[in-house]
Design a protein around this motif. Structure first.
Motif, PDB file in Angstrom:
ATOM      1  N   TYR A  30       0.842  -1.191   0.000  1.00  0.00           N
ATOM      2  CA  TYR A  30       0.000   0.000   0.000  1.00  0.00           C
ATOM      3  C   TYR A  30       0.879   1.242   0.000  1.00  0.00           C
ATOM      4  N   GLU A  31       0.555   2.174  -0.878  1.00  0.00           N
ATOM      5  CA  GLU A  31       1.200   3.490  -0.851  1.00  0.00           C
ATOM      6  C   GLU A  31       0.498   4.291   0.231  1.00  0.00           C
ATOM      7  N   LEU A  32       1.239   4.669   1.284  1.00  0.00           N
ATOM      8  CA  LEU A  32       0.649   5.480   2.342  1.00  0.00           C
ATOM      9  C   LEU A  32       0.685   6.937   1.911  1.00  0.00           C
ATOM     10  N   SER A  33      -0.350   7.678   2.252  1.00  0.00           N
ATOM     11  CA  SER A  33      -0.418   9.081   1.839  1.00  0.00           C
ATOM     12  C   SER A  33      -0.335   9.994   3.046  1.00  0.00           C
ATOM     13  N   ASP A  34       0.265  11.146   2.837  1.00  0.00           N
ATOM     14  CA  ASP A  34       0.353  12.165   3.876  1.00  0.00           C
ATOM     15  C   ASP A  34      -1.030  12.789   4.052  1.00  0.00           C
ATOM     16  N   SER A  35      -1.363  13.171   5.275  1.00  0.00           N
ATOM     17  CA  SER A  35      -2.668  13.797   5.508  1.00  0.00           C
ATOM     18  C   SER A  35      -2.789  15.123   4.770  1.00  0.00           C
ATOM     19  N   ASP A  36      -1.666  15.765   4.486  1.00  0.00           N
ATOM     20  CA  ASP A  36      -1.647  16.957   3.631  1.00  0.00           C
ATOM     21  C   ASP A  36      -1.235  16.485   2.238  1.00  0.00           C
ATOM     22  N   ARG A  37      -2.190  16.296   1.378  1.00  0.00           N
ATOM     23  CA  ARG A  37      -1.918  15.697   0.074  1.00  0.00           C
ATOM     24  C   ARG A  37      -0.975  16.520  -0.793  1.00  0.00           C
ATOM     25  N   ARG A  38      -0.769  17.775  -0.436  1.00  0.00           N
ATOM     26  CA  ARG A  38       0.158  18.621  -1.203  1.00  0.00           C
ATOM     27  C   ARG A  38       1.613  18.271  -0.910  1.00  0.00           C
ATOM     28  N   PHE A  39       1.875  17.619   0.231  1.00  0.00           N
ATOM     29  CA  PHE A  39       3.244  17.273   0.620  1.00  0.00           C
ATOM     30  C   PHE A  39       3.675  16.021  -0.136  1.00  0.00           C
ATOM     31  N   GLN A  40       4.633  16.153  -1.019  1.00  0.00           N
ATOM     32  CA  GLN A  40       5.073  15.044  -1.871  1.00  0.00           C
ATOM     33  C   GLN A  40       6.556  14.707  -1.687  1.00  0.00           C
ATOM     34  N   SER A  41       7.230  15.305  -0.706  1.00  0.00           N
ATOM     35  CA  SER A  41       8.676  15.165  -0.574  1.00  0.00           C
ATOM     36  C   SER A  41       9.117  13.799  -0.076  1.00  0.00           C
ATOM     37  N   ILE A  42       8.231  13.077   0.599  1.00  0.00           N
ATOM     38  CA  ILE A  42       8.553  11.764   1.165  1.00  0.00           C
ATOM     39  C   ILE A  42       7.490  10.780   0.695  1.00  0.00           C
ATOM     40  N   SER A  43       7.921   9.583   0.341  1.00  0.00           N
ATOM     41  CA  SER A  43       6.944   8.544   0.026  1.00  0.00           C
ATOM     42  C   SER A  43       7.166   7.354   0.959  1.00  0.00           C
ATOM     43  N   VAL A  44       6.054   6.726   1.339  1.00  0.00           N
ATOM     44  CA  VAL A  44       6.089   5.573   2.247  1.00  0.00           C
ATOM     45  C   VAL A  44       5.205   4.483   1.649  1.00  0.00           C
ATOM     46  N   VAL A  45       5.744   3.283   1.564  1.00  0.00           N
ATOM     47  CA  VAL A  45       4.996   2.112   1.120  1.00  0.00           C
ATOM     48  C   VAL A  45       5.054   1.084   2.243  1.00  0.00           C
ATOM     49  N   GLY A  46       3.905   0.510   2.555  1.00  0.00           N
ATOM     50  CA  GLY A  46       3.833  -0.555   3.548  1.00  0.00           C
ATOM     51  C   GLY A  46       3.424  -1.848   2.882  1.00  0.00           C
ATOM     52  N   ALA A  47       4.033  -2.948   3.308  1.00  0.00           N
ATOM     53  CA  ALA A  47       3.701  -4.265   2.767  1.00  0.00           C
ATOM     54  C   ALA A  47       3.358  -5.211   3.909  1.00  0.00           C
ATOM     55  N   ILE A  48       2.349  -6.040   3.686  1.00  0.00           N
ATOM     56  CA  ILE A  48       1.836  -6.952   4.712  1.00  0.00           C
ATOM     57  C   ILE A  48       1.885  -8.376   4.171  1.00  0.00           C
TER      58      ILE A  48
ATOM     59  N   HIS B 198      -6.955   8.624   4.371  1.00  0.00           N
ATOM     60  CA  HIS B 198      -7.412   9.626   5.344  1.00  0.00           C
ATOM     61  C   HIS B 198      -8.842   9.996   4.959  1.00  0.00           C
ATOM     62  N   SER B 199      -9.824   9.484   5.693  1.00  0.00           N
ATOM     63  CA  SER B 199     -11.205   9.765   5.322  1.00  0.00           C
ATOM     64  C   SER B 199     -11.747  11.033   5.974  1.00  0.00           C
ATOM     65  N   GLY B 200     -11.008  11.601   6.931  1.00  0.00           N
ATOM     66  CA  GLY B 200     -11.428  12.843   7.569  1.00  0.00           C
ATOM     67  C   GLY B 200     -10.529  13.999   7.173  1.00  0.00           C
ATOM     68  N   GLN B 201     -10.881  15.182   7.641  1.00  0.00           N
ATOM     69  CA  GLN B 201     -10.074  16.380   7.359  1.00  0.00           C
ATOM     70  C   GLN B 201      -8.719  16.319   8.067  1.00  0.00           C
ATOM     71  N   GLN B 202      -8.708  15.750   9.282  1.00  0.00           N
ATOM     72  CA  GLN B 202      -7.479  15.616  10.064  1.00  0.00           C
ATOM     73  C   GLN B 202      -7.053  14.155  10.074  1.00  0.00           C
ATOM     74  N   ALA B 203      -5.766  13.914  10.252  1.00  0.00           N
ATOM     75  CA  ALA B 203      -5.276  12.535  10.386  1.00  0.00           C
ATOM     76  C   ALA B 203      -5.869  11.926  11.652  1.00  0.00           C
ATOM     77  N   ASP B 204      -6.431  10.737  11.524  1.00  0.00           N
ATOM     78  CA  ASP B 204      -6.981  10.011  12.666  1.00  0.00           C
ATOM     79  C   ASP B 204      -6.698   8.533  12.447  1.00  0.00           C
ATOM     80  N   PHE B 205      -5.570   8.070  12.950  1.00  0.00           N
ATOM     81  CA  PHE B 205      -5.142   6.702  12.719  1.00  0.00           C
ATOM     82  C   PHE B 205      -6.072   5.679  13.360  1.00  0.00           C
ATOM     83  N   HIS B 206      -6.895   6.086  14.326  1.00  0.00           N
ATOM     84  CA  HIS B 206      -7.810   5.158  14.999  1.00  0.00           C
ATOM     85  C   HIS B 206      -9.121   4.970  14.232  1.00  0.00           C
ATOM     86  N   ASN B 207      -9.278   5.640  13.118  1.00  0.00           N
ATOM     87  CA  ASN B 207     -10.480   5.528  12.303  1.00  0.00           C
ATOM     88  C   ASN B 207     -10.429   4.223  11.509  1.00  0.00           C
TER      89      ASN B 207
END
Length: 179
Positions: free
Chosen positions: A4-22, A162-171
């Motif tokens: 999965y490509e993880l996305s920053d809660s601020d979608r405009r921030f593109q300087s770092i990319s993170v991929v998670g694998a399970i 990120h389904s909300g306006q703010q990052a909420d990892f417990h969602n």
């Protein structure tokens, strides 16, 4: 193995990319890898520790997280993994409850291995006690991968979605991996 490509809660921030694998390994081992691309070296990493100690408040520095939810149940686990190689597991009865700080630790998930790698972080977890205690199969679980990155430009919050306006990892809506 699913990635999965993880996305920053601020979608405009593109300087770092993170991929998670399970990857699940029979009967009760969960392997997760995080690949981080930080060409401008913005991420601030915590100092290494020895022997994988359990520590609280790891999210106050750069930290990778795994959320484990159970289909049709309110309870879940939050696993914090530091690039320092410290770790912790927390238990919640329902969304962010109990509200104690630090949260209540859980002893039903064990660490097989946690290593910081040149590409990011790799972890192997033993879910035997958690799955047997709650009579779970892999198909009962759903997983969320997240990361809190401390950078020279402030905190960054990465998740599968990120389904909300703010990052909420417990969602739980944002925990997308199923088996």
């Amino acid at each position: 193995m699913a990635s999965y490509e993880l996305s920053d809660s601020d979608r405009r921030f593109q300087s770092i990319s993170v991929v998670g694998a399970i990857e699940q390994q029979a009967p009760y081992t969960l392997n997760v890898g995080y690949w981080v691309r930080d060409p401008n070296q913005l991420i601030e990493y915590p100092a290494p520790v020895s022997s994988n100690p359990r520590q609280d408040f790891l999210w106050e520095q750069t930290c990778f997280e795994i959320f484990i939810g159970v289909q049709n149940e309110d309870f879940y686990r939050e696993i914090n993994l530091s690039p320092s190689e410290a770790w912790q597991v927390y238990q919640f009865e329902e969304y962010r409850y109990p509200e104690s700080m630090p949260p209540l630790t859980a002893d039903d998930i064990e660490l097989n291995q946690l290593k910081r790698m040149h590409y990011g972080l790799n972890v192997s977890l033993d879910l035997t006690e958690f799955m047997l205690k709650h009579k779970l199969k892999w198909s009962d679980l759903f997983i969320g991968l997240t990361a809190v990155l401390k950078t020279s430009q402030g905190e960054r919050f990465y998740a599968m979605q990120h389904s909300g306006q703010q990052a909420d990892f417990h969602n739980k809506r944002d925990w997308l991996h199923t088996f």
